[in-house]
Design an enzyme around this catalytic site. Structure first.
Site, short mmCIF file in Angstrom:
data_model
loop_
_atom_site.label_atom_id
_atom_site.label_comp_id
_atom_site.label_asym_id
_atom_site.label_seq_id
_atom_site.Cartn_x
_atom_site.Cartn_y
_atom_site.Cartn_z
CB THR A 146 81.16 52.79 71.40
OG1 THR A 146 82.31 53.21 72.12
CG2 THR A 146 81.48 52.80 69.91
CB SER A 187 89.55 49.59 67.04
OG SER A 187 88.16 49.56 67.36
CE1 TYR A 189 82.04 47.77 69.03
CE2 TYR A 189 83.63 49.22 70.06
CZ TYR A 189 82.36 48.73 69.97
OH TYR A 189 81.39 49.19 70.82
CG HIS A 190 86.07 52.24 68.61
ND1 HIS A 190 87.16 51.54 69.08
CD2 HIS A 190 85.34 52.55 69.71
CE1 HIS A 190 87.09 51.46 70.39
NE2 HIS A 190 85.99 52.05 70.81
CE LYS A 193 78.94 49.22 68.27
NZ LYS A 193 77.63 48.83 68.81
#
Lengths: 410, 410
Positions: A146, A187, A189-190, A193
């Site tokens: 992302t 976040s 989630y980020h 990554k």
């Protein structure tokens, strides 16, 4: 023609990508544990579009295209031995890795959601890399990352494709070095990554794995040429507060006659890509694998940037919906510039689908067509029960009830 | 006096640190799932020193010092609810996090060892951070990291304490930025520590967690003032190929009359710290927590650097053992400089234990004293059965059988 294993091939990006790759003549097998559908169950939500069960989808694809896509229900990150056996028996040329929990708001809901996202995403990526190494096969790994790894607010800098040249001064000596672009995730989630990037760096350096990491913008659009071939092939459309992106939120708001809710001034710039272009980019990445011994190839997978406010205006102009400005719940600069380099994909021949072209069909063929399937509790009704727009005019916009879709995704 | 929870408090660093903190008047509770002891069982090895079971250790400490240390057998990274409950009931001021698999060679043995190390270390760190956030308490997290995150071979640069100021030029504009020192891990174990740094960066930014990350060198020495108080308190000494460090390998080789095996020219420089100083540094870190709102504090926890060859010579001089030069199995520069900044701990008053002072007691009180407990199969005998040193002189040194301790650990 390549043999391609698509991990997470039942999801929003994975499904149309699998069909596209199959339509292009590749031999495709899908791995998925249906976790995305199970999260819908957990959240009590459903895709606006009536997506079909995997076996129905795959049977329909066979019927429509004459092509067979294999399906394996296993959890990447847990069922390591089955993944390794599949790699050894299918002998893929490339593995496309979508098998991660991909919603920032979901990853932040509670400690258990943080824990799930971390364990799921990191163990999945490590298992894929370890299995490729153990298989001894020369497999190109294509990972969906992302643009959020860069964080927002890069002080006017152009966002390069993964690497950054820096100058280091110390004790009067000056040296230049090319480093991974420093991560600044917003976040859990980020963050996973950005941790994936370190897996890739390591396995590339240590085991010479050939890896392409695609730093994707916000994906919009629902259908591709392939998913549009038959109703049973339709792709998912999320509009809930966890998985719905800002654009889908606007589309649903306009479809159900609710003002488009912009947080802050809407001056935040975001990068976008149409789902059709996601599919094309993945195939371009597969066809242009890094050479043996080359470092991880990182490409920005986006085609245009828009301010959130401009997006809202675009939809307001097309649909006649009003815009309501709410306080921004995110801790971010009110306005930001975003200059993203995407030279690599343009050089590889990507011809982007622009928002201005695709938005109308998104409104008429998805949001309005399926509006009757909309769960209005996800778009909270105004307390008095009065027609929303009417009430809006007499209220301070900051008192507008918060929509579920506040945080947006990716 | 602080309340301190020590995660991994039964291990090589955790045990003496727990005793030291207890001796300094802190209220200490240990969390450990005994994984380090179970790995000994898996590998079929044992500490050279006869370490006692946890309950015996703790009872002995109570007898000797009059102080009680609580013990909780739970797996950090799995038993989240129990960890959270413990934090809520014990109400620690600081949590010291040693609860990670810490051997580079072990982390690289097989896909399953990679998977265990990744899942164990990353889920542990995330669980600790998430539990502190969920508890709502103001707890200072002190994490044991490694200098290995920097990789070896930093082209003569001084290794700063975590952050690096860089200059970025783009489109004629120049900007300065302070970034996390770019990671370059050499093993799966080291990689997890670079990923830990991203957990800390995120939880510090997002949740204002106060965190100190200690980038430790190779720990040497076995006993501290506390563990030496009673035989039942003795600390572990590892000399196997997975957990034994280069120094312990040399010590055991000299104790059992085997040549000290140096890989390559032995020109690689490593950073060291005595276990007593590990304990002191952890307490100094606890006493000097970052202020609220401050970024993650990163300190290099080492006191001196030595070339591997110089270490071997030091022990050879003390014991009369020979040195044998073998091909280097590591993919690294034959020679490297290592300049490490450790200004922070020196400024906080650390008065280091030097190798030159402590090495003799390590030889006489550990390696030679317990040499009869040595598992010689871990120091493979030469095929002919002839006395090793005698054979050695007539052989090309590159034909020396590989010791289990080749890779070393840090």
């Amino acid at each position: 023609m390549s043999k391609i294993l698509v991990l997470g091939g039942d999801g929003f990006c994975g499904w149309p990508t699998s069909l596209y790759l199959s339509s292009q003549g590749h031999q495709v097998e899908i791995v998925d544990n249906l976790s995305r559908r199970k999260i819908d169950v957990e959240l009590g939500v459903d895709s606006l579009t009536p997506i079909q069960a995997v076996d129905k989808r795959l049977a329909a694809w066979k019927e429509v295209s004459g092509k067979t896509i294999g399906f394996h229900n296993l959890t990447v990150g847990e069922d390591y031995d089955r993944l390794l056996q599949l790699i050894q028996s299918f002998e893929p040329d490339a593995i496309v890795h979508f098998a991660e929990q991909r919603a920032a708001p979901y990853s932040m809901k509670s400690a258990q959601h943080k824990r799930y996202t971390v364990s799921n995403n990191l163990n999945a990526t490590n298992d894929v890399c370890a299995a490729i190494v153990e298989s001894g096969r020369d497999i190109h790994l294509v990972h969906l990352g992302t643009m959020g790894v860069y964080g927002y607010g890069t002080s006017g800098m152009k966002i390069p494709e993964g690497y950054l040249e820096v100058t280091i001064e110390q004790d009067g000596k000056t040296s230049k070095s090319e480093i991974l672009y420093p991560a600044n995730p917003g976040s859990i989630y980020h963050m996973t990554k950005t941790q994936d990037a370190l897996f890739f760096h390591f396995y590339n350096k240590n085991d010479k794995l050939r890896i392409t990491d695609l730093h994707q913008g916000i994906v919009w659009g629902t259908q591709t040429d392939e998913t549009a071939l038959d109703d049973r092939l339709i792709n998912r459309f999320d509009y809930d507060g966890d998985y719905g992106t800002v654009l889908n939120r606007f589309l649903m708001q306009s479809a159900v006659n609710y003002p488009l809710t912009v947080h802050g001034t809407g001056g935040q710039t975001r990068a976008f890509i149409h789902i059709k272009d996601t599919c094309r980019c993945v195939e371009l990445a597969i066809k242009n694998a890094p050479a043996h011994g080359e470092r991880v190839m990182i490409m920005n997978q986006m085609t245009e940037t828009h301010r959130v406010n401009d997006l809202a205006k675009m939809i307001a102009d097309l649909t006649g919906t009003e815009i309501a400005y709410l306080p921004n719940p995110r801790n971010e600069a009110a306005e930001n510039e975003l200059h993203v380099m995407n030279d690599n994909f343009l050089a590889l021949g990507l011809n982007p689908t622009r928002l201005a072209e695709g938005l109308v069909s998104e409104i008429t063929e998805i949001a309005e067509k399926y509006a009757t399937r909309c769960d209005m509790s996800r778009i909270r009704s105004y307390p008095t029960g009065q027609p929303l727009r009417k009430r809006m005019r007499s209220q301070n916009s900051s008192e507008l009830p918060e929509l579920a879709g506040v945080a947006g995704c990716c």
